[in-house]
Every structure is written in structure tokens, then in C-alpha cells.
Scaffold this active site. Structure first.
Site, PDB file in Angstrom:
ATOM      1  N   TYR A   1       0.808  -1.208   0.000  1.00  0.00           N
ATOM      2  CA  TYR A   1       0.000   0.000   0.000  1.00  0.00           C
ATOM      3  C   TYR A   1       0.854   1.277   0.000  1.00  0.00           C
ATOM      4  O   TYR A   1       0.616   2.173  -0.816  1.00  0.00           O
ATOM      5  CB  TYR A   1      -0.985  -0.053   1.180  1.00  0.00           C
ATOM      6  CG  TYR A   1      -1.996   1.053   1.161  1.00  0.00           C
ATOM      7  CD1 TYR A   1      -2.671   1.378  -0.008  1.00  0.00           C
ATOM      8  CD2 TYR A   1      -2.273   1.790   2.302  1.00  0.00           C
ATOM      9  CE1 TYR A   1      -3.587   2.407  -0.044  1.00  0.00           C
ATOM     10  CE2 TYR A   1      -3.179   2.818   2.281  1.00  0.00           C
ATOM     11  CZ  TYR A   1      -3.842   3.126   1.110  1.00  0.00           C
ATOM     12  OH  TYR A   1      -4.731   4.154   1.080  1.00  0.00           O
TER      13      TYR A   1
ATOM     14  N   GLU B   1       1.818   6.859  -6.921  1.00  0.00           N
ATOM     15  CA  GLU B   1       0.805   7.848  -7.295  1.00  0.00           C
ATOM     16  C   GLU B   1       1.322   9.259  -7.056  1.00  0.00           C
ATOM     17  O   GLU B   1       1.195  10.146  -7.905  1.00  0.00           O
ATOM     18  CB  GLU B   1      -0.482   7.627  -6.486  1.00  0.00           C
ATOM     19  CG  GLU B   1      -1.197   6.325  -6.799  1.00  0.00           C
ATOM     20  CD  GLU B   1      -2.377   6.067  -5.859  1.00  0.00           C
ATOM     21  OE1 GLU B   1      -3.153   6.999  -5.608  1.00  0.00           O
ATOM     22  OE2 GLU B   1      -2.509   4.932  -5.379  1.00  0.00           O
TER      23      GLU B   1
END
Lengths: 216, 310
Positions: A142, A149
Site C-alpha cells: 500500500y 501515485e
């Protein structure tokens, strides 16, 4: 009714498992074959299909087919799909960056654990090791995915500014304006907080699952 | 009688004696005293009455716990020695009027700031147009009215709420005030024809008067000391359960007709969405309560909030 819903949820999660497995296989294929620069070009179509399709999960939550929060689901979908489509797909300059490969790999690995787990546990045939993976794999994956991103949004900043991408300027009859560059900077500021709230929530549910056994 | 306090997870917090004829208020005072003396296990704060939520745990699986309401005697809930009560700490409390004041004072001040500091905010000096000045005046008047109503009209069924609500509500009202003001006070703001601006704002003002009327009506629904729900009647309420919301939404609609901005419409929709939810709940509650059985009145057929739709 309940059986139909269950069958549908199993089918949906199986389909997603397959799509993400193909994505992962394609990434590996690119990395073994040519170079990471072609990852987006060849993995993108399948991965985008899977990601865009996952908007259905918000619908599932809204219709009460699954027990999860509509808001969290939607927010996650918007955040990821935004980077995938508005940034990576429409800005060629960032497509060959290594961050794309890192992000795709982290997403794919996380999803080929998560979707099979949903499918299996809905069907009631979930092996313990899969449950353990589902509550463990996110710990490294994660943060890596989110970092990808953030890097991609950051790389897009100067290009967005130069082209005034997706911007809508006043004056107009709607008395509305939108500056995508400012929006991205705002998004970058919010990212760490959104990330932490979700990550700590997942850590907490992991603790609920595995932490208490030791105490008892 | 001897009572046992449990935490929400069922852990024992304290055990103590209280007079058989004590009221819920006495019980809460005693719990506060115990909390100050650090005699409540796991509780370190001063648990003043407004922070306490006391309930009798449900015995059966599907039954709901019974909440102890202030002003009643413990015996009214059938409490006897050896009974258990669940204590929930509601967290730091803050007065309703304080919350309302801050959440309305913010927008009243923030909106005109965009005109006052236009040079700093937009990087250009310009003469505000008539529409911009009128819209700002209307906006300020609207929130001024709300503040005045808070102190002179509204009566609150609860005295306090958790302090988190202050930040949540203020975030909503202050944030929207800034976003709506940013576009309406913008140097590139395009005004609709002035006749429409005048007509729209006049209609919006009229809606504010109607809204005030409904608020005065609602405040006088219960005679002093009276409790429980009443069927609202009179101006607007004869057709609509939540006529106060109706006029509020219509008011913002007229404001948007006058000022024509996307952000204003978004603000209206968010507010209307929340009010539709509240109105639906109130409508359902009144219909359930006034079911026409056992000598109770039957709730008349009415729109919920937005005639002619719902």
C-alpha cells in the site's frame, strides 16, 4: 436472493482476480522481455479496464450487497482512477517513468491477493494462508503504490502548468473556474492524510484479527 | 438501591448505593462525583451530566436498550437493587447556541472578506459590481438572521452536543462560504441581467421572511414545560411537514437565480440533500407517532419537504 447476490459477488471478484492476474503477468513479461518503459503501453489497457470496472464496488456498497462504506470505496476509486486516467493515460511524458511500473506492480500484487480473498471468503472456502496474506500483503504494497501515485502527480505538475491541462477559466456564464494545477497541489497535500487514515484503519483491522490471539 | 455501572463493552466501572427515590439527575450528579474522586474504573475525566448517556442494557437479543432521560425518577424505569446500567461517555460537550453562533458567524464574515481583500486574493483591484455588492449583502443578512434566531427564536431539545460537531459544521459552512464567495466576488464574475438579480434577491428575501415565520411557529409549538412531539400547523405546515426547510431551499434557489454560479448551486444541493434526509425522518416519526389509534390523532396527508415532488 441471498444466494444470487453471493454468486454475483463471487463472480465479480473472480473476474477482477483474473484481470489483475493478467495485468501482473503482462508486467512480468515486459520486465523480462524488453524494459520497464513499455509497461504502460502493454499493461495499461487491461489494468485500466480492471480499475475502471472496480467502480462497481461502490455500487455494491451503496446497494447493500457488501458490508463496506460507500464513501471510502468511492474516494479510493476516484483517487486511483484519477492518477491512472487523467495523469498517466493523458500525459505521455510520464508514461515511461519507472514510477508507473512500481505503481502498477504494487497495485497488481495487492489486488491478486484481495480479490481472490473476497471471492473465496464469500464462497466460504477461504484458506487461512490467503486470509493471512490479505491482512499482511498491504503492509509493504500500500505505501509503495501510494508513493507511485504521488511521484506521478508530482512529475505531471510542470506539464499540466505548461499546457493548462483540464483548466476552465472565467469569465463564463457558469461563473465557475477550475485550475487543475492548483487542484493537483491540493491533492498532493491531502494524500498523506488520506493514506494514513486508510493505512492505520487496515493495520487496526489486522490487529483485531491477529493481535488478540497472543493475549488470550 | 445498589446499582452497577458497566462500560459499553460490558466491563464493570463502579458499584454504588443510591436512594430509592432518586431521580436520573441525582444519579448523574453522583456519577460525576465518583468521576471526580477517580472512583470510576477506566475514566479519568470529570464526567459532568451532559457527557453521560445512561441506559438499561437490553435483555433480549433484538430489544433496544432503554435510555434514562433526565427529570424522571429511577423507579419510573423500574430500576431496583442489583440492576446494571450502561454508561457511555459522550465526550466533551459544547452548547448548541455556541456551535450555531460560530458556524454562522464564519460565513457572515468570510463572504465580504473576498471583496474587502480582493486585491490580495485575486491579484487585481477592481470596482465590485452592483450584483456582487447585493449578493454579499444578502449573504451577510442571511447569516445575521440565523444568529439572531439562534438567540431569540429557536428552542433546543438538547442543551449540548459533542465538540466535534462544532468543527464539522463550521468546516461545512465556512468552506462553502469561501468557495461561493470566491466565484461571486471574482473580477471576471459575469452578472445576469440586473432585473433578474433584483427579482431573484427580492424573492429570496421573501423566502427568508416565510422561513422566519415558520421558525417562530415551531418555537411556540410546545407550551412551557410541555414535552414530546406535536403536529405543526399554520403557515406552510398545513401542506408540508418541514415547511421551514422548504422556504430555506427555495430561498437559496432564488439566490442562485439571481447570482448564477455553479458553486452556489452545489451549496444549495448539499444543503437540500441533508434537509431532505432530516425531513424524511421527521415525517416518518410524526406519522408513526400520530397513527390515529387509541384516541391518538391521525397525522394528516402532507408533502414532506419539496412540493410538488416530495
Amino acid at each position: 436472493m441471498g444466494k444470487m447476490v453471493n454468486a454475483y459477488i463471487v463472480a465479480y471478484n473472480s473476474l477482477q482476480s483474473v484481470l489483475w492476474a493478467i495485468s501482473f503477468a503482462l508486467i512480468v513479461n515486459e520486465l523480462l522481455g524488453s524494459s520497464y518503459k513499455t509497461v504502460n503501453q502493454n499493461v495499461g489497457p487491461v489494468l485500466r479496464t480492471a480499475q475502471v470496472l472496480s467502480v462497481l464496488e461502490t455500487a455494491h456498497a451503496a446497494l447493500g450487497l457488501v458490508r463496506s462504506s460507500v464513501g471510502t470505496n468511492l474516494l479510493q476509486w476516484v483517487a486511483r482512477t484519477h492518477v491512472l486516467v487523467m495523469v498517466v493515460y493523458y500525459i505521455p511524458e510520464v508514461q515511461e517513468h519507472v514510477a508507473v511500473t512500481v505503481m502498477y506492480t504494487a497495485w497488481a500484487l495487492a489486488e491478486i491477493v484481495r480479490y481472490p480473498w473476497y471471492a473465496c471468503s464469500t464462497a466460504g472456502v477461504c484458506p487461512d494462508w490467503l486470509t493471512w496474506l490479505r491482512y499482511t500483503a498491504f503492509i509493504p504494497l500500500y505505501p509503495v503504490g501510494t508513493l507511485g501515485e504521488i511521484v506521478l502527480v508530482y512529475l505531471a505538475l510542470p506539464i499540466v502548468k505548461e499546457r493548462s491541462l483540464y483548466s476552465f477559466t472565467m469569465p463564463n456564464l457558469f461563473n465557475f473556474g477550475f485550475d487543475y494545477y492548483t487542484f493537483l497541489i491540493g491533492a498532493l497535500c491531502i494524500y498523506p492524510f488520506g493514506w494514513w487514515s486508510l493505512y492505520s484503519y487496515m493495520l487496526k483491522s489486522r490487529n483485531r484479527k491477529y493481535g488478540q490471539k497472543k493475549q488470550e | 438501591m445498589k446499582l452497577t455501572l458497566l462500560s459499553r463493552s460490558g466491563r464493570e466501572v463502579a458499584e454504588f448505593d443510591i436512594a430509592d427515590d432518586a431521580t436520573v439527575d441525582d444519579l448523574q450528579a453522583q456519577i460525576q462525583r465518583l468521576s471526580k474522586e477517580k472512583k470510576l474504573k477506566g475514566i479519568k475525566t470529570d464526567l459532568y451530566p451532559a457527557r453521560q448517556r445512561l441506559s438499561i442494557p437490553a435483555v433480549e437479543e433484538k430489544a433496544k436498550p432503554v435510555v434514562l432521560t433526565v427529570g424522571k425518577a429511577l423507579s419510573a424505569f423500574g430500576l431496583k437493587t442489583g440492576d446494571k446500567l450502561t454508561l457511555k461517555d459522550l465526550g466533551t460537550q459544547i452548547g448548541y447556541q455556541t456551535v450555531f453562533f460560530w458556524e454562522y458567524f464564519g460565513p457572515m464574515v468570510i463572504f465580504p472578506m473576498f471583496l474587502v481583500f480582493r486585491k490580495q486574493i485575486y491579484g487585481a483591484d477592481f470596482e465590485p459590481s452592483e450584483t456582487q455588492l447585493l449578493a454579499t449583502a444578502y449573504w451577510m443578512f442571511h447569516y445575521f438572521k440565523r444568529i439572531v434566531e439562534t438567540y431569540t427564536v429557536h428552542s433546543f431539545s438538547h442543551a449540548t452536543m459533542p465538540i466535534f460537531n462544532l468543527f464539522r459544521n463550521s468546516g461545512y459552512y465556512w468552506g462553502f462560504a469561501a468557495m461561493v464567495a470566491y466565484f461571486i466576488c471574482h473580477p471576471f464574475y459575469t452578472s445576469p441581467p440586473l432585473e433578474r438579480v433584483y427579482a431573484g434577491l427580492a424573492a429570496a428575501l421573501l423566502m427568508q421572511v416565510c422561513n422566519l415565520t415558520t421558525h417562530i411557529n415551531l418555537a411556540s409549538l410546545r407550551a412551557p414545560g410541555m414535552k414530546g412531539y406535536q403536529i405543526p400547523r399554520g403557515f406552510g405546515f398545513n401542506f408540508i411537514t418541514c415547511a421551514n426547510y422548504t422556504f430555506e431551499i427555495y430561498g437559496w434557489f432564488c439566490f442562485n437565480i439571481a447570482t448564477q454560479s455553479v458553486m452556489g448551486v452545489v451549496f444549495m444541493c448539499c444543503g437540500a440533500g441533508q434537509m431532505v434526509i432530516w425531513a424524511g425522518q421527521k415525517h416518518a416519526r410524526l406519522r408513526k407517532l400520530f397513527d390515529g389509534k387509541d384516541g391518538k390523532e391521525k397525522y394528516p396527508r402532507r408533502f414532506v419537504i419539496l412540493p410538488p415532488f416530495i
